[in-house]
Design an enzyme around this catalytic site. Structure first.
Site, short mmCIF file in Angstrom:
data_model
loop_
_atom_site.label_atom_id
_atom_site.label_comp_id
_atom_site.label_asym_id
_atom_site.label_seq_id
_atom_site.Cartn_x
_atom_site.Cartn_y
_atom_site.Cartn_z
N ARG A 38 0.82 -1.22 0.00
CA ARG A 38 0.00 0.00 0.00
C ARG A 38 0.85 1.27 0.00
NH1 ARG A 38 -4.91 -2.20 3.61
NH2 ARG A 38 -6.27 -2.66 1.86
N LYS A 200 -15.25 -15.59 3.25
CA LYS A 200 -16.42 -14.92 3.84
C LYS A 200 -17.59 -14.77 2.86
CE LYS A 200 -12.91 -12.36 6.09
NZ LYS A 200 -12.04 -11.42 5.40
N GLY A 352 -6.93 -8.50 -0.57
CA GLY A 352 -5.60 -8.70 -0.02
C GLY A 352 -5.03 -10.09 -0.27
N GLY A 375 -12.50 -3.57 0.55
CA GLY A 375 -13.92 -3.24 0.75
C GLY A 375 -14.42 -2.22 -0.26
P1 AMP Z 1 -11.49 -13.50 1.94
O1 AMP Z 1 -10.95 -12.45 2.85
O2 AMP Z 1 -12.96 -13.64 1.96
O3 AMP Z 1 -10.92 -13.38 0.55
O4 AMP Z 1 -10.98 -14.88 2.52
C1 AMP Z 1 -9.64 -15.24 2.49
C2 AMP Z 1 -9.46 -16.42 3.39
O5 AMP Z 1 -10.28 -17.48 2.94
C3 AMP Z 1 -8.05 -16.94 3.40
O6 AMP Z 1 -7.51 -16.73 4.67
C4 AMP Z 1 -8.22 -18.42 3.11
O7 AMP Z 1 -7.44 -19.24 3.95
C5 AMP Z 1 -9.69 -18.66 3.38
N1 AMP Z 1 -10.18 -19.82 2.66
C6 AMP Z 1 -10.01 -20.13 1.37
N2 AMP Z 1 -10.53 -21.34 1.09
C7 AMP Z 1 -11.02 -21.82 2.24
C8 AMP Z 1 -11.66 -23.04 2.60
N3 AMP Z 1 -11.87 -24.01 1.70
N4 AMP Z 1 -12.04 -23.20 3.89
C9 AMP Z 1 -11.82 -22.22 4.80
N5 AMP Z 1 -11.21 -21.05 4.52
C10 AMP Z 1 -10.81 -20.86 3.26
#
Ligand code: AMP
Length: 395
Positions: A38, A200, A352, A375
């Site tokens: 950043r 998420k 990120g 976001g």
């Molecule tokens: P986000 O911030 O929504 O992009 O989520 C990123 C996070 O999702 C990372 O820390 C990944 O480890 C997690 N993630 C990706 N695939 C999975 C999965 N199959 N089960 C649980 N967490 C996951």
């Protein structure tokens, strides 16, 4: 979206510029910056204004100190890192208002750079307090916002201060973000394919619907895929899923059917019994056995997704395909990242974790644009007006 930019500000020499940047970088327990992306992203704007003889007053937030002074969220380490990157002295003011801040500003000469302490140490920032904004505005001559990552917040430094300047302008990072993200929601070269992953689902399900509307194909991976698979009647074992999102996921699947858009879901998975690298892991077909967790897309899915990306003229990617922080579950994310980087089309990566994945395989330079505003980019793509952008003057 044609907002006034720093190129339109003709007279900046000797002017005190309030430059809102996004220096919200991660720090480890010893206050070391673990990722300076950043800071680097703001350098083109900072360098340009320094070269033109402006007197820069950099303002940023970091983390959520909840309106209180908290040294663990201090921007002091950022001042040091910025000084290293710019190869010039960067002064630091522990206050953003009052005699200390005023004297730090008064000491600036043309081409000098001052970083203010974390603006979120002041509760007035998040409250967009008019008096606070007015006082900050009174200390400077011009306002520039390059903090795309904070543009979805109507705070004093992103909106309040800008009101005092007819020619509130954007910096190069903000300009580039707007250019690429507007292209995605406007008239992107087609076919336009989107890839969405990460954990998420609640935060991103609206974006999935929006991507179904604006792109020609949506590829889903990561933790969010399991809620889709559950709705479709597959066994997902102990994989993450969000019970509250079942209905909206069902609606999203129906939207894709209605618009005749392909919505690709994993056809196999890499699973383990626990969330770590020590545990035995294996690939399984679509249905996951009861006591296993889906932690990455499987080899057949990787091939399917790579083929699905062929011929894309535009690709947007947000979120990893698996728990790529663990080495046993990073293949899906890295292979998709590498396929995206090979595309001849426009490639935009946001979020990120996807950015980190791209950096880890050394492919950042192969992307058309890496969005630093998590976001904010999601809200923009969802079709919301971002207050920090609305506050800037039109060209
Ligand atoms: P986000 O911030 O929504 O992009 O989520 C990123 C996070 O999702 C990372 O820390 C990944 O480890 C997690 N993630 C990706 N695939 C999975 C999965 N199959 N089960 C649980 N967490 C996951």
């Amino acid at each position: 979206m044609n907002k006034l930019s720093i190129d339109d500000l003709k007279k900046v020499k000797g002017k005190r510029i309030f430059l809102r940047v996004d220096f919200n970088v991660p720090l480890d327990a010893n206050q070391n910056i673990t990722d300076n992306t950043r800071i680097k992203a703001a350098l083109p704007t900072i360098r340009n204004l320094i070269k033109r003889g402006a007197r820069l007053i950099l303002v940023s937030h970091m983390g959520r100190p909840e309106g209180k002074r908290d040294e663990s969220f201090s921007l002091k380490p950022v001042a040091e890192e910025l000084e290293r990157l710019l190869d010039q002295h960067v002064s630091f003011s522990p206050d953003v208002l009052g005699p200390i801040a005023q004297s730090a500003i008064d000491c600036l000469k043309d081409g000098d750079c001052l970083l203010m302490e974390n603006i979120r140490f002041y509760p007035e920032e998040s409250a967009n307090d008019p008096q606070f904004a007015k006082e900050m505005a009174s200390m400077v001559d011009l306002y520039v916002n390059d903090a795309f990552g904070a543009a979805h917040r109507a705070h004093a430094s992103t909106v309040g201060v800008s009101k005092y300047f007819e020619n509130a302008a954007c910096g190069y990072l903000m300009k580039k973000e707007l250019e690429f993200l507007s292209k995605l929601v406007g008239n992107p070269p087609r076919p336009f394919y989107s890839i969405i992953g990460g954990g998420k689902i609640k935060d991103k399900i609206k974006l999935v619907s929006r991507l179904i509307e604006i792109s020609d194909k949506v590829i889903v991976g990561g933790g969010m895929a399991y809620t889709f698979l559950k709705v479709k009647g597959f066994s997902i074992g102990k994989s993450v899923f969000d019970n509250d999102s079942l209905k909206i996921v069902q609606d999203t699947i129906e939207l894709a059917d209605k618009l005749k858009k392909e919505l690709l879901l994993p056809i196999d998975h890499v699973v383990a019994k626990e969330f770590n690298d020590e545990c035995t892991f294996m690939a399984v077909e679509r249905n996951i056995p009861d006591d296993y967790i889906g932690l990455d897309i499987g080899p057949k899915t990787i091939e399917m997704y790579k083929n699905a990306l062929k011929g894309a003229q535009t690709i947007f990617w947000n979120g990893p395909m698996g728990v790529f922080e663990l080495k046993n579950f990073q293949r899906g994310t890295f292979e998709v990242a590498s396929e995206v980087s090979k595309s001849d089309g426009i490639t935009v990566v946001g979020g990120g974790d996807s950015v980190e994945a791209i950096n880890r395989i050394g492919m950042a330079g192969a992307m058309s644009h890496i969005s630093t505003g998590g976001g904010a980019s999601l809200e923009f793509l969802e079709g919301h007006k971002l207050p920090g952008i609305e506050a800037l003057a039109d060209q």
